[in-house]
Design a protein around this motif. Structure first.
Motif, PDB file in Angstrom:
ATOM      1  N   THR A 149     -20.235  61.229  28.384  1.00  0.00           N
ATOM      2  CA  THR A 149     -20.585  62.150  29.458  1.00  0.00           C
ATOM      3  C   THR A 149     -20.784  63.540  28.871  1.00  0.00           C
ATOM      4  OG1 THR A 149     -19.295  60.907  31.086  1.00  0.00           O
ATOM      5  CG2 THR A 149     -19.819  63.188  31.626  1.00  0.00           C
ATOM      6  N   GLY A 150     -21.846  64.210  29.291  1.00  0.00           N
ATOM      7  CA  GLY A 150     -22.122  65.559  28.817  1.00  0.00           C
ATOM      8  C   GLY A 150     -22.580  66.460  29.942  1.00  0.00           C
ATOM      9  N   VAL A 151     -22.862  67.689  29.585  1.00  0.00           N
ATOM     10  CA  VAL A 151     -23.356  68.675  30.546  1.00  0.00           C
ATOM     11  C   VAL A 151     -24.669  69.242  30.024  1.00  0.00           C
ATOM     12  CG1 VAL A 151     -22.905  70.878  31.697  1.00  0.00           C
ATOM     13  CG2 VAL A 151     -21.025  69.266  31.302  1.00  0.00           C
ATOM     14  N   TYR A 152     -25.685  69.202  30.859  1.00  0.00           N
ATOM     15  CA  TYR A 152     -26.980  69.746  30.459  1.00  0.00           C
ATOM     16  C   TYR A 152     -26.897  71.273  30.412  1.00  0.00           C
ATOM     17  CZ  TYR A 152     -31.924  70.970  30.622  1.00  0.00           C
ATOM     18  OH  TYR A 152     -33.151  71.507  30.355  1.00  0.00           O
ATOM     19  N   SER A 153     -27.309  71.835  29.280  1.00  0.00           N
ATOM     20  CA  SER A 153     -27.174  73.280  29.078  1.00  0.00           C
ATOM     21  C   SER A 153     -28.502  74.019  29.106  1.00  0.00           C
ATOM     22  CB  SER A 153     -26.463  73.555  27.742  1.00  0.00           C
ATOM     23  OG  SER A 153     -25.182  72.959  27.730  1.00  0.00           O
ATOM     24  N   GLY A 154     -29.612  73.313  29.318  1.00  0.00           N
ATOM     25  CA  GLY A 154     -30.924  73.963  29.349  1.00  0.00           C
ATOM     26  C   GLY A 154     -31.590  73.967  27.984  1.00  0.00           C
ATOM     27  N   GLU A 155     -32.579  74.818  27.820  1.00  0.00           N
ATOM     28  CA  GLU A 155     -33.287  74.925  26.546  1.00  0.00           C
ATOM     29  C   GLU A 155     -32.454  75.700  25.532  1.00  0.00           C
ATOM     30  OE1 GLU A 155     -37.094  76.646  27.143  1.00  0.00           O
ATOM     31  OE2 GLU A 155     -37.869  74.942  28.289  1.00  0.00           O
ATOM     32  N   ILE A 156     -32.607  75.327  24.262  1.00  0.00           N
ATOM     33  CA  ILE A 156     -31.866  75.996  23.204  1.00  0.00           C
ATOM     34  C   ILE A 156     -32.805  76.937  22.443  1.00  0.00           C
ATOM     35  CG2 ILE A 156     -32.261  74.101  21.558  1.00  0.00           C
ATOM     36  CD1 ILE A 156     -29.451  74.672  20.443  1.00  0.00           C
ATOM     37  N   HIS A 157     -32.323  78.147  22.166  1.00  0.00           N
ATOM     38  CA  HIS A 157     -33.122  79.137  21.434  1.00  0.00           C
ATOM     39  C   HIS A 157     -32.250  79.833  20.393  1.00  0.00           C
ATOM     40  CE1 HIS A 157     -36.871  78.904  23.709  1.00  0.00           C
ATOM     41  NE2 HIS A 157     -36.128  78.743  24.790  1.00  0.00           N
ATOM     42  N   PHE A 158     -32.900  80.367  19.359  1.00  0.00           N
ATOM     43  CA  PHE A 158     -32.198  80.991  18.228  1.00  0.00           C
ATOM     44  C   PHE A 158     -32.839  82.350  17.924  1.00  0.00           C
ATOM     45  CE2 PHE A 158     -32.175  76.407  17.933  1.00  0.00           C
ATOM     46  CZ  PHE A 158     -30.846  76.096  17.705  1.00  0.00           C
TER      47      PHE A 158
END
Length: 224
Positions: A149-158
């Motif tokens: 089970t996880g949690v969606y965190s959206g798009e990843i950026h750096f």
């Protein structure tokens, strides 16, 4: 004493908001398979994947980088409960241009044999909202699938790392535990109350915050 400990655990779980896994998500285990490759007379388990419903019938979904080195090889799927029962699948479409172009695509779709009657999971029309619970069955290196089970965190950026941003910026990120060999696992969510596949687990990001890098299903698979 045991009863008191169990009761305490229930209270702690409720306080920290740990969500119970929906029964319809648990039932998708029957659609999870290991992906094998037969190349130069050597057979190996290489990734995980999931059987999905498409407009053209059942198909097997995995990650593109799992097949990029041998797209003309023979591929098979099996379930860990009976790994000797191999089913031949044919690579139909795939996309992966290398890590430096990771966000451009990392998916593979296989044709099932004619008359195949196994369990499948429908594909989602959209992607989760940030903070939404998501799930994935992972079966690394032929192990019995584990439901995570996880949690969606959206798009990843750096913003402070141009190299990471060039290859990963804009890909989807899930806060979830992982293990080597999880690539190709289907990412699940509830859409209008029904479980469906919305993306493909393609990598694991180790620096904190750690979690799964996910490529969302392309329009051609979603029937759009």
């Amino acid at each position: 004493m045991v009863v008191r400990i169990a009761a305490l655990l229930v209270v702690l779980l409720s306080l920290f908001g740990v969500a119970k896994v929906p029964e319809e998500v648990k039932k998708t285990k029957d659609a999870v398979y290991n992906l094998w490759v037969l190349d130069e007379n050597v057979m190996n388990i290489i990734c995980t994947g999931i059987a999905i419903e498409t407009d053209e019938g059942p198909a097997f979904l995995s990650a593109g980088h799992c097949v990029s080195e041998a797209p003309k090889a023979r591929y098979y799927i099996s379930q860990s409960v009976d790994p000797d029962m191999l089913t031949r699948v044919k690579l139909r479409w795939w996309e992966f241009e290398g890590i430096e172009y990771w966000k451009e695509g990392d998916w593979a779709l296989f044709e099932m044999p004619e008359g195949w009657k196994g369990s499948t999971v429908p594909v989602c029309k959209g992607t989760p909202e940030p903070g939404e619970d998501v799930w994935s069955w992972t079966g690394p290196i032929g192990m019995l699938p584990i439901l995570r089970t996880g949690v969606y965190s959206g798009e990843i950026h750096f913003p402070s790392n141009s190299e990471y941003e060039a290859s990963l910026g804009g890909m989807h990120f899930v806060d979830i535990e992982g293990a080597p060999g999880s690539s190709g696992s289907g990412m699940l969510r509830l859409e209008n109350g029904k479980v469906c596949v919305w993306g493909i687990w393609v990598g694991y990001f180790d620096p904190k915050p750690s979690g799964a890098i996910v490529y969302p299903l392309p329009p051609v698979i979603r029937g759009q």
